[in-house]
Write a protein that holds these residues in place. Structure first.
Motif, PDB file in Angstrom:
ATOM      1  N   HIS A  97       8.709  -2.598  -2.824  1.00  0.00           N
ATOM      2  CA  HIS A  97       7.373  -2.180  -3.238  1.00  0.00           C
ATOM      3  C   HIS A  97       7.427  -1.309  -4.489  1.00  0.00           C
ATOM      4  N   ARG A  98       8.410  -0.432  -4.577  1.00  0.00           N
ATOM      5  CA  ARG A  98       8.473   0.520  -5.690  1.00  0.00           C
ATOM      6  C   ARG A  98       9.087  -0.095  -6.942  1.00  0.00           C
ATOM      7  N   TYR A  99      10.049  -0.983  -6.792  1.00  0.00           N
ATOM      8  CA  TYR A  99      10.819  -1.418  -7.956  1.00  0.00           C
ATOM      9  C   TYR A  99      10.599  -2.887  -8.342  1.00  0.00           C
ATOM     10  N   VAL A 100       9.944  -3.655  -7.502  1.00  0.00           N
ATOM     11  CA  VAL A 100       9.710  -5.057  -7.840  1.00  0.00           C
ATOM     12  C   VAL A 100       8.216  -5.299  -8.025  1.00  0.00           C
ATOM     13  N   ARG A 101       7.485  -5.310  -6.931  1.00  0.00           N
ATOM     14  CA  ARG A 101       6.036  -5.444  -7.019  1.00  0.00           C
ATOM     15  C   ARG A 101       5.420  -4.934  -5.724  1.00  0.00           C
ATOM     16  N   PRO A 102       4.158  -4.489  -5.758  1.00  0.00           N
ATOM     17  CA  PRO A 102       3.528  -3.946  -4.551  1.00  0.00           C
ATOM     18  C   PRO A 102       3.388  -4.998  -3.458  1.00  0.00           C
ATOM     19  N   VAL A 103       3.676  -4.572  -2.233  1.00  0.00           N
ATOM     20  CA  VAL A 103       3.554  -5.473  -1.071  1.00  0.00           C
ATOM     21  C   VAL A 103       2.783  -4.793   0.061  1.00  0.00           C
ATOM     22  N   ASP A 104       2.034  -3.755  -0.295  1.00  0.00           N
ATOM     23  CA  ASP A 104       1.317  -3.020   0.754  1.00  0.00           C
ATOM     24  C   ASP A 104       0.131  -3.836   1.269  1.00  0.00           C
ATOM     25  N   ILE A 105      -0.220  -3.558   2.546  1.00  0.00           N
ATOM     26  CA  ILE A 105      -1.368  -4.198   3.184  1.00  0.00           C
ATOM     27  C   ILE A 105      -2.217  -3.119   3.820  1.00  0.00           C
ATOM     28  N   PRO A 106      -3.495  -3.391   4.111  1.00  0.00           N
ATOM     29  CA  PRO A 106      -4.339  -2.391   4.777  1.00  0.00           C
ATOM     30  C   PRO A 106      -3.782  -2.032   6.161  1.00  0.00           C
ATOM     31  N   SER A 107      -3.988  -0.812   6.551  1.00  0.00           N
ATOM     32  CA  SER A 107      -3.454  -0.325   7.831  1.00  0.00           C
ATOM     33  C   SER A 107      -4.434  -0.511   8.988  1.00  0.00           C
ATOM     34  N   THR A 108      -5.596  -1.095   8.726  1.00  0.00           N
ATOM     35  CA  THR A 108      -6.614  -1.226   9.777  1.00  0.00           C
ATOM     36  C   THR A 108      -6.109  -2.071  10.944  1.00  0.00           C
ATOM     37  N   VAL A 109      -5.473  -3.184  10.618  1.00  0.00           N
ATOM     38  CA  VAL A 109      -5.000  -4.084  11.682  1.00  0.00           C
ATOM     39  C   VAL A 109      -3.967  -3.382  12.562  1.00  0.00           C
ATOM     40  N   HIS A 110      -3.059  -2.647  11.952  1.00  0.00           N
ATOM     41  CA  HIS A 110      -2.031  -1.953  12.742  1.00  0.00           C
ATOM     42  C   HIS A 110      -2.641  -0.868  13.617  1.00  0.00           C
ATOM     43  N   GLY A 111      -3.698  -0.251  13.145  1.00  0.00           N
ATOM     44  CA  GLY A 111      -4.374   0.734  13.983  1.00  0.00           C
ATOM     45  C   GLY A 111      -4.968   0.108  15.229  1.00  0.00           C
ATOM     46  N   LEU A 112      -5.583  -1.072  15.056  1.00  0.00           N
ATOM     47  CA  LEU A 112      -6.178  -1.758  16.200  1.00  0.00           C
ATOM     48  C   LEU A 112      -5.105  -2.326  17.134  1.00  0.00           C
ATOM     49  N   VAL A 113      -4.103  -2.964  16.553  1.00  0.00           N
ATOM     50  CA  VAL A 113      -3.045  -3.560  17.372  1.00  0.00           C
ATOM     51  C   VAL A 113      -2.239  -2.481  18.083  1.00  0.00           C
ATOM     52  N   GLY A 114      -2.064  -1.324  17.447  1.00  0.00           N
ATOM     53  CA  GLY A 114      -1.304  -0.251  18.073  1.00  0.00           C
ATOM     54  C   GLY A 114      -1.926   0.214  19.380  1.00  0.00           C
ATOM     55  N   VAL A 115      -3.248   0.247  19.440  1.00  0.00           N
ATOM     56  CA  VAL A 115      -3.925   0.643  20.682  1.00  0.00           C
ATOM     57  C   VAL A 115      -3.657  -0.378  21.789  1.00  0.00           C
ATOM     58  N   ALA A 116      -3.816  -1.662  21.452  1.00  0.00           N
ATOM     59  CA  ALA A 116      -3.569  -2.711  22.442  1.00  0.00           C
ATOM     60  C   ALA A 116      -2.107  -2.728  22.886  1.00  0.00           C
ATOM     61  N   LEU A 117      -1.206  -2.532  21.938  1.00  0.00           N
ATOM     62  CA  LEU A 117       0.216  -2.525  22.268  1.00  0.00           C
ATOM     63  C   LEU A 117       0.560  -1.340  23.167  1.00  0.00           C
TER      64      LEU A 117
END
Length: 304
Positions: free
Chosen positions: A42-62
């Protein structure tokens, strides 16, 4: 089972034994190295970040899935402990009740019954672990009978049959009537019921589909987490991934550890200790050894 003082939690804070760290350290390191690669890319090649909304929702179910997993495993663990508590109680009850009729009248027959009763928990524990071992008390019984029991298709059932046969011999010798024999044999029946309950737990794992889905969800969550954290956390996303992996993977591994509590793992039930308590309790009830019990013919005594 590890014995500890629950009031001194700092004393065990850095313990590795029984903490599941050894079991999950490989998976944790892989997820951490993966997080390092994601952050570097992400820092040295190209950005690969994604929104954290999905992980917030999935984290509760998990989290809910993991809670259900550990609760189900602990229910199995606690049921196993209750079943073995029943084995402790019924072996004591059988030796106590039979002693009223046999201890003074026929000490040799009483010794035979108590010794087979003491063999029962050792045989049950060994059967649950997939081995054949009748325990140390078997050495005090006739070798031929012990060999027959050890070679039986279900050794624990064969031990129970010897116990019931000793009770039947007491009735045949006129020490009690058939109704008393049936009452005494109820303890043997309960022992078989308790062993059957343990075998049910041992031979029925958690449903395969639930296990597979939970582990797939854990892998996807932990390995995609760096993409959701890298933009806002930077290199700290590596630390966050390490911590989340430790928590989630550790909870899942605890469920695996205690779902079958009859093995030899560090968090399994202390079956050797329980069997030792039963042995000590029962052998303490035996009358003193004599060369030949009064009123019992030598051939009859040897046959027991």
């Amino acid at each position: 089972m590890i014995q500890y003082d629950p009031h001194r939690w700092l004393h065990h804070f850095f313990d590795l034994k029984g903490s599941m760290v050894r079991e999950i350290v490989g998976r944790m390191l892989v997820s951490t190295v993966w997080a390092v690669g994601v952050v570097a890319f992400h820092r040295y090649v190209r950005p690969v970040d994604i929104p954290s909304t999905v992980h917030g929702l999935v984290g509760v179910a998990l989290g809910l899935l993991l809670v259900f997993r550990t609760n189900s495993s602990y229910d199995r663990f606690w049921e196993g402990r209750k079943l073995w508590g029943g084995i402790v109680n019924e072996t004591r009850n059988l030796a106590r009740a039979a002693g009223v009729f046999l201890r003074e009248r026929d000490p040799e027959l009483y010794r035979t019954l108590v010794r087979w009763t003491a063999v029962f928990p050792s045989s049950a524990a060994s059967g649950l672990r997939g081995v054949r071992n009748l325990g140390p008390i078997a050495a005090q019984l006739p070798p031929g009978d012990v060999q027959q029991v050890a070679a039986a298709q279900h050794a624990t059932l064969a031990v129970a049959w010897r116990m019931s046969e000793a009770l039947a011999e007491g009735r045949r010798r006129g020490y009690y009537n058939e109704y008393t024999q049936m009452a005494l044999d109820q303890n043997v029946q309960l022992l078989i019921d308790y062993v059957g309950g343990c075998e049910r737990i041992h031979r029925t794992p958690m449903p395969f589909a639930y296990m597979v889905h939970l582990r797939r969800a854990l892998v996807l969550y932990c390995y995609s987490l760096p993409f959701a954290l890298v933009d806002s956390f930077g290199w700290l996303a590596v630390v966050a991934t390490f911590l989340v992996s430790y928590v989630f993977l550790g909870i899942e591994e605890i469920g695996v550890e205690i779902e079958d509590p009859f093995g030899v793992d560090e968090n399994d039930l202390p079956l050797e200790q329980i069997c030792g308590v039963i042995h000590a309790n029962l052998l303490a009830l035996l009358p003193p050894e004599t060369s030949q019990s009064p009123g019992v013919p030598e051939k009859v005594a040897q046959s027991q």
